[in-house]
Design an enzyme around this catalytic site. Structure first.
Site, PDB file in Angstrom:
ATOM      1  N   PHE A 134       0.859  -1.183   0.000  1.00  6.16           N
ATOM      2  CA  PHE A 134       0.000   0.000   0.000  1.00  6.16           C
ATOM      3  C   PHE A 134       0.890   1.226   0.000  1.00  6.16           C
ATOM      4  CE2 PHE A 134      -2.687   3.151   2.214  1.00  6.16           C
ATOM      5  CZ  PHE A 134      -3.932   2.947   1.635  1.00  6.16           C
ATOM      6  N   GLU A 138       5.223   9.205   1.546  1.00  4.94           N
ATOM      7  CA  GLU A 138       6.298   9.569   0.632  1.00  4.94           C
ATOM      8  C   GLU A 138       7.523  10.045   1.401  1.00  4.94           C
ATOM      9  OE1 GLU A 138       3.440  10.824  -3.137  1.00  4.94           O
ATOM     10  OE2 GLU A 138       4.939  12.247  -2.396  1.00  4.94           O
ATOM     11  N   PRO A 139       8.693  10.102   0.745  1.00  5.13           N
ATOM     12  CA  PRO A 139       9.913  10.500   1.454  1.00  5.13           C
ATOM     13  C   PRO A 139       9.805  11.853   2.147  1.00  5.13           C
ATOM     14  CG  PRO A 139      10.469   9.573  -0.683  1.00  5.13           C
ATOM     15  CD  PRO A 139       8.978   9.683  -0.649  1.00  5.13           C
ATOM     16  N   GLY A 142       4.649  12.765   5.070  1.00  2.96           N
ATOM     17  CA  GLY A 142       4.185  11.697   5.947  1.00  2.96           C
ATOM     18  C   GLY A 142       2.771  11.938   6.408  1.00  2.96           C
ATOM     19  N   ILE A 168       7.374   1.231   2.903  1.00  2.00           N
ATOM     20  CA  ILE A 168       6.268   0.409   2.413  1.00  2.00           C
ATOM     21  C   ILE A 168       6.492  -1.049   2.806  1.00  2.00           C
ATOM     22  CG2 ILE A 168       4.895  -0.227   0.413  1.00  2.00           C
ATOM     23  CD1 ILE A 168       4.925   2.805   1.143  1.00  2.00           C
ATOM     24  N   CYS A 243      -8.954   3.314   4.436  1.00  3.67           N
ATOM     25  CA  CYS A 243      -8.120   2.110   4.541  1.00  3.67           C
ATOM     26  C   CYS A 243      -7.257   2.169   5.797  1.00  3.67           C
ATOM     27  CB  CYS A 243      -7.240   1.963   3.301  1.00  3.67           C
ATOM     28  SG  CYS A 243      -8.136   1.773   1.745  1.00  3.67           S
ATOM     29  N   GLU A 368       0.859   4.826  10.347  1.00  2.88           N
ATOM     30  CA  GLU A 368      -0.608   4.890  10.281  1.00  2.88           C
ATOM     31  C   GLU A 368      -1.166   5.893  11.276  1.00  2.88           C
ATOM     32  OE1 GLU A 368      -2.451   1.023  10.028  1.00  2.88           O
ATOM     33  OE2 GLU A 368      -0.725   0.237   8.942  1.00  2.88           O
ATOM     34  N   THR A 370       0.752   9.318  13.567  1.00  2.56           N
ATOM     35  CA  THR A 370       1.604   9.559  14.718  1.00  2.56           C
ATOM     36  C   THR A 370       0.763   9.886  15.948  1.00  2.56           C
ATOM     37  OG1 THR A 370       1.760  11.925  14.287  1.00  2.56           O
ATOM     38  CG2 THR A 370       3.398  10.502  13.209  1.00  2.56           C
TER      39      THR A 370
END
Length: 389
Positions: A134, A138-139, A142, A168, A243, A368, A370
Site C-alpha cells: 500500500f 512519501e519520502p 508523511g 512500504i 483504509c 498509520e 503519529t
C-alpha cells in the site's frame, strides 16, 4: 473462581467459542512458525521465507480475514483483532505483513475496486499466493498525504504514473501495489502490477525497528498503466484514509500482543530470578511494576474488545479508532519499558522478547498516524475546532 494472573479481569469470558478457536489457532501457528526463529530473523534484519509464511497465513484464513467473498474468511472484527493480538505477541513484523496485506491492499481493492480487479487480485491474495502493498507515505510527505507528489496523468486511454513512496511494508515481495497519486480528478488509487516497466521496489536496510519485516521504497518512473488500473470506487483522500482507519483498528489489538508478551516475560522472570535470597517478585517495587503493567495491559485489551464490538455492529467511528490506537500503542511501549527494568540487564538480550517488542513499537507508534495526529483527531472531535491547519 480462582484468580488467573494472565487474565485478571476474566476477559476470556467475553469470547464466543468461535472467537476463542480463532485466537487459539493463530497462537499455535505463531508458537510453531515464528517464536522459535524470530529473534534470529530480527538480529539478521530479514524475514526469510516470507512467501511461504504468507501461504500458511492464507491457509489459516488470516489474510483479508474480515472481508467477504473472493476466498476471504468473512470473519468478525473481533476475530480479526484477536488474530492481530496473537501475531504481534510473536512480532510486530508478522502482524504488519498481515495488516498491510488484508487491511490496506486487499481492503482498498475490495471496497473501491472494480469487479475485474477484485477477481484478478483478491483470491490469490487471500490464499497468500500473491502479496500486496500500500503506497501512500512519501519520502517528504508523511502526516500530510494531501501534499503527495506522486502523480498520474492521462495519455490517451492509459495513465502515466510517476513518484516515490517510502516505508512500504511488503514492497519488494509484492505482486500488486495499491498506489495513491495526484491526478486532474483529485487523488486516485491505482492497482499497479509490480512487474510493470518503470516500477521498482528497493528494500530499505539499516532499520533498528521492525527488522523481521520487509520494508521498501516504491519508485515509479513513467509507469504506463491501462485505464482499468484505477480504482473506480473513490476519489480524494477518503479512499486512503478509510483504509488506514481499518488498519489502525488491527493495531489497537496488535499492540496489546506485544505488551502481553513483554508483561508475561517480566512476570515469569520475577517469579524465578533471585536477589538477596528470594525471588525479585517478592519485593514491593517489583510487585508495583507488575500491577501497573497488568492494569494498562488488560484495560487496553478491554478497549480493543469494545471497539471490535462496535465495528461488528457498524457503529465504530474513526475518532474512536484514533482513541484506541493512541492509547494502546503508547501504553504498550510503557509496558515494554517497565518490563525491561524488571529483567534488568537481561532485558536488552534477544533471549527475551522485551527489547525487540519495545523497538518494534517505536515504529508502530509512528506509522498509520503519529501520536500527534491522533491527539489532534481527538482534539477536533472534543472541541469542534480544527487544529490541523
Amino acid at each position: 473462581m480462582s484468580f488467573v494472573p494472565t487474565d485478571p479481569l476474566g476477559l476470556d469470558e467475553l469470547l464466543s467459542p468461535e472467537e476463542a478457536a480463532v485466537r487459539d489457532t493463530v497462537r499455535a501457528w505463531a508458537a510453531d512458525r515464528v517464536l522459535p526463529y524470530v529473534a534470529d530473523w530480527y538480529e539478521r534484519g530479514e524475514l526469510p521465507g516470507i512467501r511461504e509464511l504468507a501461504r500458511e497465513l492464507g491457509a489459516l484464513g488470516a489474510l483479508g480475514m474480515s472481508l467477504e467473498g473472493y476466498g476471504c474468511a468473512g470473519a468478525t472484527a473481533v476475530q480479526y483483532g484477536l488474530a492481530c493480538l496473537e501475531l504481534e505477541a510473536a512480532d510486530s513484523g508478522i502482524r504488519s505483513l498481515v495488516s498491510v496485506q488484508g487491511s490496506l491492499a486487499m481492503y482498498a481493492i475490495h471496497r473501491y475496486g472494480s469487479e475485474e480487479q477484485k477477481q484478478r487480485w483478491l483470491p490469490g491474495m487471500a490464499a497468500g499466493e500473491l502479496i500486496g502493498c500500500f503506497g501512500l507515505t512519501e519520502p517528504d510527505v508523511g502526516s500530510d498525504p494531501a501534499a503527495m507528489r506522486t502523480h498520474a496523468k492521462r495519455d490517451g486511454t492509459d495513465w502515466i504514473l510517476n513518484g516515490r513512496k517510502m516505508w512500504i511494508t511488503n514492497g519488494s515481495v509484492s505482486s500488486v501495489a495499491v498506489v495513491w497519486a495526484q491526478t486532474d480528478e483529485g487523488i486516485r488509487g491505482f492497482a499497479v502490477p509490480t512487474d510493470s516497466a518503470g516500477f521498482s521496489a528497493p528494500e530499505i536496510k539499516h532499520k533498528w525497528s521492525l527488522r523481521a519485516s520487509v520494508t521498501s521504497e516504491l519508485v515509479m518512473d513513467d509507469v504506463r498503466l491501462p485505464a482499468d488500473a484505477v480504482l473506480p470506487g473513490v476519489a480524494g483522500l477518503k479512499g486512503p484514509l478509510s483504509c488506514l482507519s481499518h488498519a489502525r483498528y488491527g493495531i489497537v489489538w496488535g499492540s496489546m500482543g506485544a505488551a502481553r508478551a513483554s508483561f508475561e516475560a517480566a512476570l515469569d522472570y520475577a517469579r524465578t530470578r533471585e536477589q538477596f535470597g528470594r525471588p525479585i517478585g517478592g519485593f514491593q517495587l517489583t510487585q508495583a511494576k507488575l500491577a501497573d503493567m497488568a492494569l494498562e495491559l488488560h484495560k487496553g485489551i478491554l478497549l480493543a474488545h469494545h471497539l471490535g464490538r462496535r465495528m461488528d455492529a457498524g457503529t465504530l467511528r474513526p475518532e474512536q479508532v484514533s482513541f484506541g490506537k493512541l492509547n494502546n500503542v503508547r501504553e504498550a511501549i510503557e509496558i515494554c519499558r517497565t518490563a525491561r527494568t524488571v529483567l534488568g540487564a537481561n532485558g536488552i538480550s534477544l533471549e527475551y522478547p522485551v527489547m525487540r517488542h519495545a523497538t518494534n513499537l517505536e515504529s508502530v507508534l509512528t506509522y498509520e498516524g503519529t501520536v500527534e495526529m491522533h491527539q489532534l483527531v481527538l482534539g477536533k472531535a472534543l472541541t469542534g475546532l480544527d487544529a490541523f491547519r
